[in-house]
Structure formats: structure tokens, C-alpha cells
Design a protein around this motif. Structure first.
Motif: not given
Length: 380
Positions: A335-339, A344-349
Motif C-alpha cells: 500500500v504505502v509504496p504505491v501511495l 508525488a504525481v502532480g504535487r506542486p513544488a
């Protein structure tokens, strides 16, 4: 493995430390067995790659964590990377001087792997046990926290309030590690004043999230984010948010529902109330497969925004230790590795990562060169 700081989010578990009968076996652990099980759960959390272990604070049966820093200090000696926290430390009934001392010591014992979540508590009888009045819960929260901040930041404190005796020439010993106080989260289920306090100081806000519908959590988090920006700490999106969650998993979702149902139906908190199906539909509780947990947890971002800490409750309602450790295996491996990857995808800088002792040192300007803890995973 990448550190939680590099990835922006921390994943972990929190416990309420209940001593509850196993409805399927008819057995109840002793207090000693429950405490030892909690230590085993924390060690397992580190072994499977989780970032945070947090314990609640309770002073009434059927709970055992009446001294969180004692428990966390023991765990610190049995782990190397795990960040240790509370869920929550009672800012109302604990004396702020003692909170300041205990968590300064825990910082040193753990090498900086400590922070805390402050809350006012929701058990009425606790207040008079510690000489306080529950009708003063909000004023106690505000006054005690104001003093706590000063104790960690000033070498000599002269202080006078309305709900506690004054201090004259008081110096905290030991001082916070590296002169940096532990990061503070303010935890609340339903109290807007707590969200306001977190926003005022630019601290983190942790929404318990496990008993209420998404709309309630959304309103609390949005309030905190708006007020965080109002006080000049950054944009609403840069506020530091944590969420609770609650899961029970098996690889076959029908097996998960069948196994967890007797625990849910008899749980002290929500047993004999709404059905398991209604509760999972209305709250963040997920009982099913790892894929279902991943899907529902990723959905939290839709109403809470990009956030920094996700903690799961996995060990209550009488679940045996063997089952809890199996839950942690699934969390850590599937679960956590996928989360981590998907959040992280699309997380603003400009969304800040989850605070750590090392990141707070950097923010103060002390993090540019080598540091004694640089070879420690928490310092990455």
C-alpha cells in the motif's frame, strides 16, 4: 529507501492503546500484554518501511498509554529511523512545563526523531482528575500552548497567566535539541478553535478524520488553510496538514469484511451503531483489499489538498497482535509504496514537505553544511 522528507509525505500508524476483548476468541489481553504488543507494533512499523508511529494519551480504562513519552522513549531505543509522535498530547490537563521537559528529553533520546500532536481531549472526567475544569478547555488550550512555546524558545521565562500559577526566572532543562523545538501539530476532530490556533502560529493541523464524513474534514482543513494564509505564513496550499485513516485489509475484500465485522460490531467506539457498510460509505474507514485502500486514500487529496502526513489506525477493537502485524506487512509492502508514488504525481513544488528536525534546522539556516546526524536516516 528515500526518506519521507525527500518525498514530501510521511506515512505511519497511530494507536489509541485500547485494551479490548477479542470477540472471536473471547480473550482480553492484560495491560502488560497490550503495552508489549504496542512496542512490537512500533518495531514492525519501522521494519516494513513506515515513517511515523504515534500513540494517544488516555488516563482511563480500558486504555494503557497514560505516559506517552515513556512509551516513545522505549521505542526510540528499539528503533533507528522511525519518527515518534503522539495522537494526542493533552495540552489542557498536562502542565506545559512538564510537556516541555518530557519532549525535550525525548528529542535528545531519539536523536531528533520526535514531534507531537496537541489536543484538548474529549474525556470529561480527566479534567478534574488533573485539577482542571472542562468548561475552560479552550482557554486552557490557548494559555498553556502560549507558555509551552515560550519555554522551548526562551532561556529564561517570566510568565503570568490566568489559569496556572506564574513562573519567575524559569529555565527549561534540557533545552531542545540543537535549540530547535519539536514540530507541533494541533489535532482536532470538531473544534474550529484548534484549527485557528494552529494557523495563528504556523503549526501543523492534524484532522483525526476517522469518525466523520469527508465534508466535515474538508471544512476543518479549509478553515485552517485560509487562516494559515491570513496570518502570513504562506499560501493556503503551503499549510501543513495531516490526516488520520482506518483500514483492515485482506487480499480478497470479502475475506476482509467477514473477518473484521465482529471486531467492528463490538468495538467500544462505534460498535452497536451504524453498520459496517454504512460506516465505510460515510467515513474514511476502508475494509477490503489493498487496492481499495489505495484508491480511497488517494481520494483524500480531492478534499484535503496536497498534505504532509497520513496515519492509519490498525490495532484497535481487540484485533490480535498477529493480525495487526499482518496488516503492517500489507501496508508496508503493497500500500504505502504505491501511495508514495501516486501522491508525488502532480504535487506542486511549493507545497512543503513534512517537517522533520533536520528540515527545521535547515529552515533556521543551520543545515547548509555537515551535521552530526547526517548519517542518521532521519537527517536525510
Amino acid at each position: 529507501m528515500n526518506s519521507a522528507e525527500e518525498l514530501g509525505m510521511q506515512f505511519g500508524i497511530f494507536t489509541v492503546g485500547d485494551v479490548t476483548a477479542d470477540p472471536t476468541a473471547g480473550t482480553t489481553p492484560s495491560e502488560a500484554e497490550r503495552i508489549q504488543a504496542t512496542l512490537a507494533i512500533a518495531r514492525k512499523a519501522e521494519d516494513v518501511g513506515l515513517d511515523v508511529f504515534a500513540t494517544g494519551e488516555h488516563h482511563n480504562p480500558p486504555f494503557v498509554p497514560s505516559s506517552p513519552t515513556t512509551l516513545l522513549g522505549c521505542i526510540a531505543g528499539q528503533t533507528e529511523r522511525l519518527l515518534l509522535s503522539t495522537a494526542t498530547t493533552l495540552i489542557t490537563t498536562n502542565d506545559p512545563v512538564k510537556i516541555a521537559e518530557d519532549f525535550s528529553v525525548l528529542q535528545h533520546v531519539s536523536g531528533g526523531r520526535a514531534d507531537l500532536m496537541l489536543g484538548r481531549g474529549n474525556t470529561g472526567p480527566v479534567y478534574p482528575w488533573f485539577g482542571q475544569d472542562i468548561r475552560q478547555a479552550i482557554p486552557l488550550t490557548v494559555e498553556h500552548y502560549g507558555l509551552l512555546r515560550r519555554l522551548w524558545r526562551e532561556d529564561v521565562v517570566d510568565w503570568e497567566g490566568e489559569l496556572r500559577s506564574s513562573l519567575q526566572g524559569f529555565t527549561l532543562a534540557p533545552r531542545p535539541l540543537d535549540g530547535v523545538p519539536p514540530f507541533v501539530w494541533h489535532a482536532a476532530i470538531r473544534t474550529p478553535e484548534v484549527a485557528e490556533l494552529a494557523a495563528h502560529y504556523g503549526d501543523g493541523f492534524f484532522a483525526n478524520h476517522i469518525f466523520w464524513p469527508a465534508s466535515h474534514t474538508q471544512s476543518m482543513v479549509e478553515l485552517y488553510r485560509r487562516r494559515f494564509a491570513h496570518y502570513g505564513h504562506g499560501s493556503p496550499e503551503q499549510a501543513i496538514v495531516g490526516l488520520g485513516g482506518q483500514v483492515f485489509m485482506r487480499h480478497n475484500s470479502q475475506d476482509a469484511v467477514k473477518e473484521f465485522r465482529p471486531y467492528f460490531d463490538n468495538a467500544p467506539v462505534y460498535g452497536h451503531g451504524p453498520s459496517l457498510e454504512d460506516f465505510t460509505a460515510l467515513t474514511p474507514l476502508t475494509v477490503g483489499s489493498p487496492a481499495q485502500v489505495i484508491e480511497k486514500t488517494l481520494g483524500f487529496r480531492e478534499y484535503a489538498g496536497d498534505y504532509q502526513r497520513q496515519l492509519f489506525l490498525v490495532d484497535h477493537a481487540g484485533l490480535p497482535l498477529k493480525t495487526v502485524l499482518e496488516q503492517l506487512d500489507i501496508l508496508g509492502e503493497e500500500v504505502v509504496p504505491v501511495l508514495r508514488k501516486e501522491f508525488a504525481v502532480g504535487r506542486p513544488a511549493d507545497v512543503p514537505p513534512a517537517p522533520t528536525h533536520r528540515s527545521l534546522l535547515r529552515a533556521r539556516g543551520d543545515g547548509g553544511g555537515p551535521h552530526p546526524d547526517d548519517d542518521h536516516p532521519e537527517a536525510r
